[in-house]
Structure formats: structure tokens, C-alpha cells
Design a protein around this motif. Structure first.
Motif, PDB file in Angstrom:
ATOM      1  N   LEU A 138     -40.607 -55.656  65.274  1.00  0.00           N
ATOM      2  CA  LEU A 138     -41.158 -54.325  65.509  1.00  0.00           C
ATOM      3  C   LEU A 138     -41.045 -53.984  66.992  1.00  0.00           C
ATOM      4  N   PRO A 139     -40.915 -52.703  67.325  1.00  0.00           N
ATOM      5  CA  PRO A 139     -40.870 -52.328  68.748  1.00  0.00           C
ATOM      6  C   PRO A 139     -42.234 -52.498  69.406  1.00  0.00           C
ATOM      7  N   ALA A 140     -42.271 -53.249  70.482  1.00  0.00           N
ATOM      8  CA  ALA A 140     -43.525 -53.476  71.199  1.00  0.00           C
ATOM      9  C   ALA A 140     -44.025 -52.198  71.859  1.00  0.00           C
ATOM     10  N   ASP A 141     -43.131 -51.252  72.077  1.00  0.00           N
ATOM     11  CA  ASP A 141     -43.478 -50.003  72.750  1.00  0.00           C
ATOM     12  C   ASP A 141     -43.423 -48.819  71.804  1.00  0.00           C
ATOM     13  N   GLY A 142     -43.444 -49.076  70.493  1.00  0.00           N
ATOM     14  CA  GLY A 142     -43.389 -47.993  69.515  1.00  0.00           C
ATOM     15  C   GLY A 142     -44.771 -47.456  69.190  1.00  0.00           C
ATOM     16  N   TYR A 143     -44.820 -46.643  68.147  1.00  0.00           N
ATOM     17  CA  TYR A 143     -46.065 -46.009  67.731  1.00  0.00           C
ATOM     18  C   TYR A 143     -47.127 -47.075  67.484  1.00  0.00           C
ATOM     19  N   TYR A 144     -48.307 -46.892  68.060  1.00  0.00           N
ATOM     20  CA  TYR A 144     -49.300 -47.970  68.075  1.00  0.00           C
ATOM     21  C   TYR A 144     -49.835 -48.293  66.688  1.00  0.00           C
ATOM     22  N   VAL A 145     -49.880 -47.321  65.772  1.00  0.00           N
ATOM     23  CA  VAL A 145     -50.394 -47.617  64.435  1.00  0.00           C
ATOM     24  C   VAL A 145     -49.418 -48.506  63.662  1.00  0.00           C
ATOM     25  N   GLU A 191     -44.121 -62.969  59.329  1.00  0.00           N
ATOM     26  CA  GLU A 191     -44.055 -63.247  60.765  1.00  0.00           C
ATOM     27  C   GLU A 191     -43.584 -61.991  61.488  1.00  0.00           C
ATOM     28  N   VAL A 192     -44.349 -61.555  62.471  1.00  0.00           N
ATOM     29  CA  VAL A 192     -44.053 -60.317  63.194  1.00  0.00           C
ATOM     30  C   VAL A 192     -43.693 -60.641  64.640  1.00  0.00           C
ATOM     31  N   ALA A 193     -42.510 -60.219  65.061  1.00  0.00           N
ATOM     32  CA  ALA A 193     -42.091 -60.341  66.456  1.00  0.00           C
ATOM     33  C   ALA A 193     -42.062 -58.947  67.068  1.00  0.00           C
ATOM     34  N   ARG A 194     -42.581 -58.833  68.273  1.00  0.00           N
ATOM     35  CA  ARG A 194     -42.639 -57.532  68.944  1.00  0.00           C
ATOM     36  C   ARG A 194     -41.728 -57.571  70.168  1.00  0.00           C
ATOM     37  N   VAL A 195     -40.763 -56.657  70.187  1.00  0.00           N
ATOM     38  CA  VAL A 195     -39.755 -56.627  71.242  1.00  0.00           C
ATOM     39  C   VAL A 195     -39.656 -55.200  71.780  1.00  0.00           C
ATOM     40  N   PRO A 196     -39.653 -55.001  73.105  1.00  0.00           N
ATOM     41  CA  PRO A 196     -39.481 -53.650  73.641  1.00  0.00           C
ATOM     42  C   PRO A 196     -38.158 -53.037  73.182  1.00  0.00           C
ATOM     43  N   GLY A 199     -32.511 -65.186  61.498  1.00  0.00           N
ATOM     44  CA  GLY A 199     -33.760 -65.504  60.822  1.00  0.00           C
ATOM     45  C   GLY A 199     -34.617 -64.316  60.471  1.00  0.00           C
ATOM     46  N   PHE A 200     -34.236 -63.123  60.942  1.00  0.00           N
ATOM     47  CA  PHE A 200     -35.022 -61.927  60.631  1.00  0.00           C
ATOM     48  C   PHE A 200     -34.586 -61.321  59.299  1.00  0.00           C
ATOM     49  N   ASP A 201     -35.562 -60.777  58.577  1.00  0.00           N
ATOM     50  CA  ASP A 201     -35.292 -60.077  57.321  1.00  0.00           C
ATOM     51  C   ASP A 201     -35.233 -58.564  57.520  1.00  0.00           C
ATOM     52  N   VAL A 202     -35.998 -58.058  58.488  1.00  0.00           N
ATOM     53  CA  VAL A 202     -36.023 -56.624  58.776  1.00  0.00           C
ATOM     54  C   VAL A 202     -36.079 -56.417  60.284  1.00  0.00           C
ATOM     55  N   ILE A 203     -35.241 -55.543  60.771  1.00  0.00           N
ATOM     56  CA  ILE A 203     -35.322 -55.037  62.147  1.00  0.00           C
ATOM     57  C   ILE A 203     -35.790 -53.591  62.042  1.00  0.00           C
ATOM     58  N   TYR A 204     -36.925 -53.315  62.654  1.00  0.00           N
ATOM     59  CA  TYR A 204     -37.523 -51.970  62.570  1.00  0.00           C
ATOM     60  C   TYR A 204     -37.426 -51.329  63.954  1.00  0.00           C
ATOM     61  N   ILE A 205     -36.809 -50.164  64.027  1.00  0.00           N
ATOM     62  CA  ILE A 205     -36.621 -49.512  65.321  1.00  0.00           C
ATOM     63  C   ILE A 205     -37.229 -48.121  65.324  1.00  0.00           C
ATOM     64  N   ARG A 246     -55.096 -43.720  76.625  1.00  0.00           N
ATOM     65  CA  ARG A 246     -56.393 -43.753  75.957  1.00  0.00           C
ATOM     66  C   ARG A 246     -56.305 -44.380  74.566  1.00  0.00           C
ATOM     67  N   TRP A 247     -55.081 -44.476  74.020  1.00  0.00           N
ATOM     68  CA  TRP A 247     -54.878 -45.116  72.714  1.00  0.00           C
ATOM     69  C   TRP A 247     -54.388 -46.554  72.856  1.00  0.00           C
ATOM     70  N   GLY A 248     -54.292 -47.032  74.079  1.00  0.00           N
ATOM     71  CA  GLY A 248     -53.874 -48.417  74.261  1.00  0.00           C
ATOM     72  C   GLY A 248     -52.387 -48.609  74.466  1.00  0.00           C
ATOM     73  N   ASP A 249     -51.614 -47.531  74.597  1.00  0.00           N
ATOM     74  CA  ASP A 249     -50.191 -47.681  74.895  1.00  0.00           C
ATOM     75  C   ASP A 249     -50.020 -48.299  76.281  1.00  0.00           C
ATOM     76  N   ALA A 250     -48.978 -49.095  76.432  1.00  0.00           N
ATOM     77  CA  ALA A 250     -48.725 -49.782  77.701  1.00  0.00           C
ATOM     78  C   ALA A 250     -48.033 -48.832  78.670  1.00  0.00           C
ATOM     79  N   VAL A 251     -48.784 -47.835  79.117  1.00  0.00           N
ATOM     80  CA  VAL A 251     -48.273 -46.840  80.063  1.00  0.00           C
ATOM     81  C   VAL A 251     -49.307 -46.680  81.177  1.00  0.00           C
ATOM     82  N   ALA A 252     -48.900 -46.014  82.245  1.00  0.00           N
ATOM     83  CA  ALA A 252     -49.812 -45.774  83.357  1.00  0.00           C
ATOM     84  C   ALA A 252     -50.985 -44.900  82.919  1.00  0.00           C
ATOM     85  N   GLU A 253     -52.105 -45.042  83.608  1.00  0.00           N
ATOM     86  CA  GLU A 253     -53.307 -44.268  83.263  1.00  0.00           C
ATOM     87  C   GLU A 253     -53.051 -42.759  83.351  1.00  0.00           C
TER      88      GLU A 253
END
Length: 368
Positions: free
Chosen positions: A97-104, A119-124, A135-141, A336-343
Motif C-alpha cells: 500500500l502507498p505509505a503516503d496515500g489516502y489515510y483511510v 501482510e501489509v507493506a507500506r511504501v511511499p 512475494g507480493f499478491d497485490v500492488i495497490y497504487i 490534522r488527519w495525521g498525513d505526513a505533511v508539514a503543519e
């Protein structure tokens, strides 16, 4: 828009014509029926409201024209995302899953998929093209990513995923099938929140999954029936109506976003501006290739949280809302939703207001 896109829009607008009898309404009626006349068990177009109904049929026909693929409608974008992932994974599988994608979507990976043994791997997003897919079954972008607007080459990832034996699922919410076509580029499934630009008026929750593998789409459709994750007929009607003006709205929104992004980039109080349509943006490489243009979303930073909140409160033509793609220009401070961005990071969704009038209020709010 290309000639092919123009043809799809024309077909979408007239998709009901061939089946209309004399005196029938051009606009699809809202069917609220949950039961249907069923003297025999076989051969009926509809038999129970959880399995299908006429108003869904109408909007799914439109979306299928846009995607050039079978489409299954859902009551929200997250319902569509859940269906696509659940039907593509099982316990012991591995998904990226994208580490920087939609937070939900990230929460879904943590709170549902991992709990059930995936097993969930998070990649930017920007790093996905160089990741090892073994080894991955699904790549979600998600491209452009939300809210950072990073992009990844869909065709490149599709080739890598398939070589590794994985499916590629693409969230195309930010672009719509008019501006980007993941299935044509090799994606196995497309998911989207039609709540955004397709419906366009911030009054209907809706989503869809599209794909060209009949077996996979049959699983998606059966998941909807068994889970009961079904859209309402009134929402389907609203999305059908919104899709008829999607091309017109997108044309204005994207053109205005290009103007406003260029001016924001030159403004002394703005930093870290992201808009794929600008030549200097890291995602500009995708424009003119897999993306028709830069879209209608802009990301930028002001000095800090206080400056960002004050700007949003001062601008009369910006709705402070946590969605995008509507006719009203809207924005919010995403950290405010926890995204990894500047305040002070703001996601701005440009609407259909006259661009010079909109810019004058943005400029005044920045200057105050």
C-alpha cells in the motif's frame, strides 16, 4: 480531451437512447423497489434490491463507457476499495500500500487486512518503481497520491507486478477515467470515489470498481451482494446526473488550477508547492503521458498551522471541507488527519468559480 474521450462522453450522454420506447423519460427514473415481479425464478433482470436494480444499471452503464470495462457500483469509495482488496487477497497474502496515500486506506490495511492475516507493506509512492515485488499478491497504487501528489508509472508497475505474479490495483479518484486510464496501462482493477468529481456536487457518497477480467469482476459483484455493500437509488441517480457534466466541469477546474498553481508558486508566502501541471514539479513527468493534464488538486505550504488556518478562514471562496472534486473550491490543512505533511500544508481543490474572481480572494487572503 482526446477524440477518444470526446466519443466516450457523447456515448455516455446518449447511452439510454437505443432502449427508450415512445414517450419514455430521457432521464432515468429513480427506482426505489427492493422486490420485483418474479413468477419464475430464472430469466428476470432483477429479483431483489441487494443484487441489482434499474437505477444502478443506468449509472454502471455510464461508468462502463468511461472505463471501457465492466463496472460495479458501491455506496462509497472506501466500499469499492474494500471490495477490490478483499476479493484479491486471503490470509497469508502480501499487499503493498502507498505509505503516503489516502489515510483511510492505510487504516483499512492496519485494522482489517492485517487482523485477518494479510501482510501489509507500506511504501511511499515515489519509491514504488524501484521496490522488489517478489512475494507480493497485490500492488495497490494511488497516482497522483493524496495529498502529496506524487506519481508513479502505471505501465511500469503493471509489468513489474505481473512478472512477480501480483495484481495491480489503481486508485484513480484524483484523475477520473477522463484524465487517466489505468486499465489501458495494464492495471487489473481500478477503484474510485465517485463522491468526488464524477458526482461533483458534494451531495452523494458513491464509488466503483472497474476491471476487464470477468472472473475477478464476478467476485467483486458477488462480494457486493453477500456483504450488502450496496448504493442507494437516489445516490445512483445523483451520480448519473453528475457524470453528464463531468467533462465540462473538469475542463474548467483543471484550466483554473493551472492558472492558480502558477501564481501560488510565485507568491512569497507560499512554499513547497505541488501541482503536476507545472513543468518544475516532480510529477510533471506523468503529464502528457499517462495523465491528460495536471488535474484540479494543488498542494502547498504556508509558514505554520496558524498561518494556514487563518488563510482558510479568511478566503470567502474556499470551503473548509475534507473532500475534493466538487463545484466549490475547497481546502483543508491535511496534517490534522495525521498525513505526513508539514503543519502548514494545504490541499486545495479548485472548483468551477470564475478563475480571476477566485484568485483575487486567494490573493487577498494571503496578503491579509
Amino acid at each position: 480531451m482526446t477524440a477518444d474521450a470526446d466519443a466516450r462522453i457523447a456515448r455516455l450522454l446518449h447511452h439510454r437512447k437505443a432502449g427508450l420506447a415512445l414517450g419514455e423519460p430521457v432521464v432515468p427514473p429513480i427506482s426505489v423497489a427492493t422486490t420485483f415481479h418474479l413468477p419464475e425464478a430464472q430469466g428476470a433482470a432483477h429479483y431483489y434490491g441487494r443484487s441489482g436494480q434499474p437505477t444502478w444499471d443506468a449509472v454502471e452503464a455510464q461508468l462502463s463507457i468511461l472505463e471501457a470495462a465492466e463496472t460495479v457500483a458501491f455506496p462509497s469509495g472506501m466500499a469499492a476499495i474494500t471490495a477490490a482488496l478483499v476479493c484479491s487477497l486471503k490470509a497469508g497474502a502480501k499487499v503493498m500500500l502507498p505509505a503516503d496515500g489516502y489515510y483511510v486506506t492505510r487504516l483499512l490495511g492496519r485494522d482489517l487486512l492485517q487482523v485477518y492475516g494479510v501482510e501489509v507493506a507500506r511504501v511511499p509512492t515515489a519509491q514504488m518503481e524501484v521496490e522488489d515485488f517478489t512475494g507480493f499478491d497485490v500492488i495497490y497504487i494511488e497516482t497522483p497520491s493524496n495529498p502529496g501528489l506524487d506519481t508513479v508509472g502505471i505501465a511500469t508497475l503493471a509489468r513489474k507486478a505481473h512478472a512477480a505474479g501480483a495484481l495491480l490495483i489503481a486508485d484513480n479518484t484524483t484523475m477520473t477515467p477522463l484524465l487517466q486510464r489505468p486499465l489501458d496501462l495494464g492495471a487489473d482493477l481500478v477503484v474510485a470515489a465517485d463522491t468526488k468529481a464524477p458526482a461533483g456536487h458534494s451531495d452523494a457518497l458513491f464509488g466503483h470498481v472497474a476491471g476487464r477480467d470477468p472472473n475477478l469482476m464476478a467476485r467483486i459483484r458477488e462480494w457486493r451482494r453477500q456483504s450488502g455493500s450496496v448504493p442507494g437509488p437516489f445516490e445512483a441517480y445523483l451520480v448519473h446526473r453528475g457524470l453528464e457534466t463531468l467533462e465540462v466541469r473538469l475542463t474548467r477546474m483543471c484550466a483554473s488550477a493551472t492558472v492558480i498553481a502558477g501564481r501560488l508558486a510565485a507568491h512569497p508566502k507560499v512554499r513547497g508547492l505541488r501541482y503536476p501541471g507545472l513543468p518544475g514539479d516532480p510529477s510533471h513527468r506523468s503529464v502528457g503521458g499517462q495523465m491528460a493534464n495536471g488535474g484540479f488538486l494543488i498542494g502547498f505550504e504556508l509558514a505554520d498551522e496558524a498561518a494556514a488556518e487563518a488563510f482558510l478562514a479568511r478566503c470567502p471562496l474556499i470551503e473548509q471541507a475534507t473532500s475534493f472534486g466538487g463545484v466549490h473550491t475547497a481546502a483543508e490543512r491535511r496534517s490534522r488527519w495525521g498525513d505526513a505533511v508539514a503543519e502548514g500544508f494545504i490541499r486545495l481543490s479548485v472548483g468551477v468559480e470564475p478563475v480571476e474572481t477566485l484568485w483575487s480572494t486567494i490573493e487577498a487572503a494571503l496578503a491579509a
